[in-house]
Scaffold this motif. Structure first.
Motif, PDB file in Angstrom:
ATOM      1  N   UNK A  29     -64.321 -77.771  -4.354  1.00 49.23           N
ATOM      2  CA  UNK A  29     -63.995 -76.168  -4.395  1.00 49.23           C
ATOM      3  C   UNK A  29     -62.720 -76.403  -2.606  1.00 49.23           C
ATOM      4  N   UNK A  30     -62.023 -75.280  -2.916  1.00 49.54           N
ATOM      5  CA  UNK A  30     -60.964 -75.577  -2.359  1.00 49.54           C
ATOM      6  C   UNK A  30     -61.062 -74.839  -0.883  1.00 49.54           C
ATOM      7  N   UNK A  31     -62.025 -73.226  -1.182  1.00 53.32           N
ATOM      8  CA  UNK A  31     -61.749 -72.268  -0.724  1.00 53.32           C
ATOM      9  C   UNK A  31     -63.734 -71.923  -0.466  1.00 53.32           C
ATOM     10  N   UNK A  32     -64.330 -72.583  -0.218  1.00 52.74           N
ATOM     11  CA  UNK A  32     -65.849 -72.128  -0.121  1.00 52.74           C
ATOM     12  C   UNK A  32     -67.052 -72.111  -0.989  1.00 52.74           C
ATOM     13  N   UNK A  33     -67.755 -71.451  -1.293  1.00 54.35           N
ATOM     14  CA  UNK A  33     -68.370 -70.948  -1.772  1.00 54.35           C
ATOM     15  C   UNK A  33     -69.594 -69.848  -1.144  1.00 54.35           C
ATOM     16  N   UNK A  34     -69.384 -68.758  -1.565  1.00 54.16           N
ATOM     17  CA  UNK A  34     -70.243 -67.107  -1.308  1.00 54.16           C
ATOM     18  C   UNK A  34     -71.819 -66.908  -1.963  1.00 54.16           C
ATOM     19  N   UNK A  35     -72.546 -66.299  -2.470  1.00 51.47           N
ATOM     20  CA  UNK A  35     -73.871 -66.224  -3.157  1.00 51.47           C
ATOM     21  C   UNK A  35     -74.472 -65.282  -1.988  1.00 51.47           C
TER      22      UNK A  35
END
Length: 236
Positions: free
Chosen positions: A155-161
């Motif tokens: 993943x190139x630009x992060x994970x948000x949850x």
């Protein structure tokens, strides 16, 4: 009179079959329906593909522009190239070696098979997101509810949850960090359950791991991660 009706019936049947046949769609032609599924045969080059109530199924090695439905799943065959993918109620599956600009759904899982490439973001609200080995997302992964899994993906630009468990499997990579947000009023009752965040062997998470709520954070001793804010990791 009988011959006249027979000819009219034959013409009607022929036109119905022709209109229903996907092989009639000319190269680069847009495909649009209100009700009913759409199937594009393998090897076709078409424009945008859109329906309101129905699934969309693209064969292998299809080139298409944007893919959109309101109620229905979207399945893209291997070695295909498409634009933005969007559904409200339905899952999205991209088979191996397929390329897309972005993927968005509200209620439904997203599955990227081996070596799939999504140039932009992959987002949903309620549904899991899974990346197989070699799958790449250039933008961000974002959801509210549903497990996020990387099995050798990137993943190139992060994970948000907000409420999801996150599993960054062995040899996976996330640039841009991880952010678990605090639930808002709509998700108030989800606060009792702590999301489980797992960073597996030889995985890499570059950027800040920020947790605005309590989580269970487990990190492999061989993993490499950035700054951790809001959680105490358990090293394994």
């Amino acid at each position: 009179m009988q011959n006249k009706w027979a000819v009219s019936l034959a013409i009607w049947v022929s036109m119905t079959l022709l209109l229903a046949s996907p092989m009639l769609w000319a190269d680069d032609q847009d495909i649009s329906k209100v009700n009913g599924a759409i199937r594009v045969e393998s090897g076709r080059h078409v424009g945008s593909v859109e329906t309101v109530n129905g699934s969309i199924d693209l064969g292998d090695a299809v080139h298409a522009e944007d893919i959109e439905t309101v109620s229905g799943s979207i399945d893209i065959g291997h070695d295909s190239t498409v634009g933005d993918i969007n559904t409200v109620n339905g899952s999205v599956t991209l088979d191996r070696n397929t390329k897309a600009d972005s993927v968005e759904t509200v209620n439904g899982r997203v599955r990227l098979e081996e070596h799939v490439e999504v140039r932009g973001d992959v987002t949903n609200v309620n549904g899991g997101i899974a990346l197989a080995k070699g799958a790449r997302i250039g933008g961000q992964i974002e959801n509210v509810n549903g497990k996020i899994e990387l099995d050798g993906g990137m993943v190139g630009n992060g994970i948000k949850t907000t409420n999801s468990d996150i599993e960054i499997g062995a040899d996976s990579r996330v640039d841009g960090g991880i952010h678990v947000e605090k639930p808002n009023g709509v998700n108030f009752f989800s606060t009792r359950r702590k999301p489980r965040i797992t960073i597996g062997p030889n995985a890499v998470v570059n950027g800040t791991l920020k947790f605005d709520r309590e989580v269970e954070l487990r990190i492999s001793d061989s993993a490499k991660v950035g700054k951790i804010v809001g959680a105490t990791p358990i090293r394994e």
